[in-house]
Design an enzyme around this catalytic site. Sequence first.
Site, short mmCIF file in Angstrom:
data_model
loop_
_atom_site.label_atom_id
_atom_site.label_comp_id
_atom_site.label_asym_id
_atom_site.label_seq_id
_atom_site.Cartn_x
_atom_site.Cartn_y
_atom_site.Cartn_z
N GLY A 64 0.82 -1.20 0.00
CA GLY A 64 0.00 0.00 0.00
C GLY A 64 0.86 1.25 0.00
O GLY A 64 2.06 1.20 0.27
N GLY A 112 0.27 -5.30 0.72
CA GLY A 112 -0.96 -5.23 -0.07
C GLY A 112 -0.87 -5.98 -1.37
O GLY A 112 -1.89 -6.42 -1.92
N GLU A 135 5.50 -5.86 7.57
CA GLU A 135 4.87 -4.77 8.32
C GLU A 135 5.51 -4.48 9.67
O GLU A 135 5.50 -3.33 10.13
CB GLU A 135 3.37 -5.06 8.51
CG GLU A 135 2.54 -4.88 7.26
CD GLU A 135 2.65 -6.03 6.28
OE1 GLU A 135 2.12 -5.92 5.16
OE2 GLU A 135 3.26 -7.06 6.62
#
Length: 356
Positions: A64, A112, A135
Amino acid sequence: MTEVLFEKRGHVGIITLNRPKAVNALNAGMVDAVLAQLTAWADDDGVATVLVRGAGERGLCAGGDIVAIYRDILGGGTETADFWQNEYRLNSLIAAYPKPYVAFMDGLVLGGGVGISAHGSVRVVTERTRTGMPETTIGFVPDVGGTWLLARSPGETGTHAALTGAHLTGADALFLGLADHFVPSGSLPELAAALEHESAEAAVVRFARNPPPSGLEVQRDWIDAAYASDDVEDIVRRLQTLDEASGGASAAEAAEAADTIEAKSPTAVKVALESLRRAKGLTLDEALAQEYRVGLRFLVAPDFREGIRAQVVDKDRDPQWKPATLHEVHAADVERFFAPLGDRELNLHTKEPDNA
């Protein structure tokens, strides 16, 4: 430049993510466009198969647009929550798609990017694939259904991938259950052309080859031994004390994993572990709802903002985590990330028009 391209060739509908300079990182407009197009193609008799791929040479999708998330956090906005709502709707739709959904997981496929590929029914990796859920490096946890996927990987290999944020090869992705077929990258244009007139299954099987060995599979014995705990501090201790006698484990590799985990956000790694443990008993949609609860809590916690700053804004690679150590993050702190959101819970059903 149009950030996502759609076309029909023969009986295949092709989605091309088209932000090559950003390794096709997803933003809200791209997610909304893909969600709308997939919804339309689901009922289009002229489309038998869907193909998703990335423009450029660097990869399908690097994740993302976290710089946009950073700006939204600083401004106290709601754009990220809205973005996640639609992104998770897209992940859910892909997983339940009524037609073959072919994903070319070539090059970088992170965060993502995993969400728009690994939930598909025909997932193709190559020798160039570098995938993963990194992440915890930015003070966040795997989302887009990543906790659900990694919780179902063999043994504790998914736990290792989630906590360390390791970049994985195409062979590793196959082993973890994130992909189905290995196709040499040079054959992807021919495979795309074959999808125009052949069934997805027949075309992919024709171009698939035996993958190289998975390094992660080779390491499974010591990974299973070290990560078979629900406590991150215990996992780190096990990694630090593993020796060569532990099922042929590599002490150096285990020690490196321990160092990697200790450098991540302490809050993020503890919440990530709890997320994976809870995801084992959930459906994908339930896991997405859990990830949404957790994600909204990270938007107001300090580490997500600080992690993005250190990695992609200031790029000093020196995040100042708060709390700074694992032992300062208590069970009650972790539990708060999973508390119900009330009327803010994730709604996976597409919103009705305002005039409905």
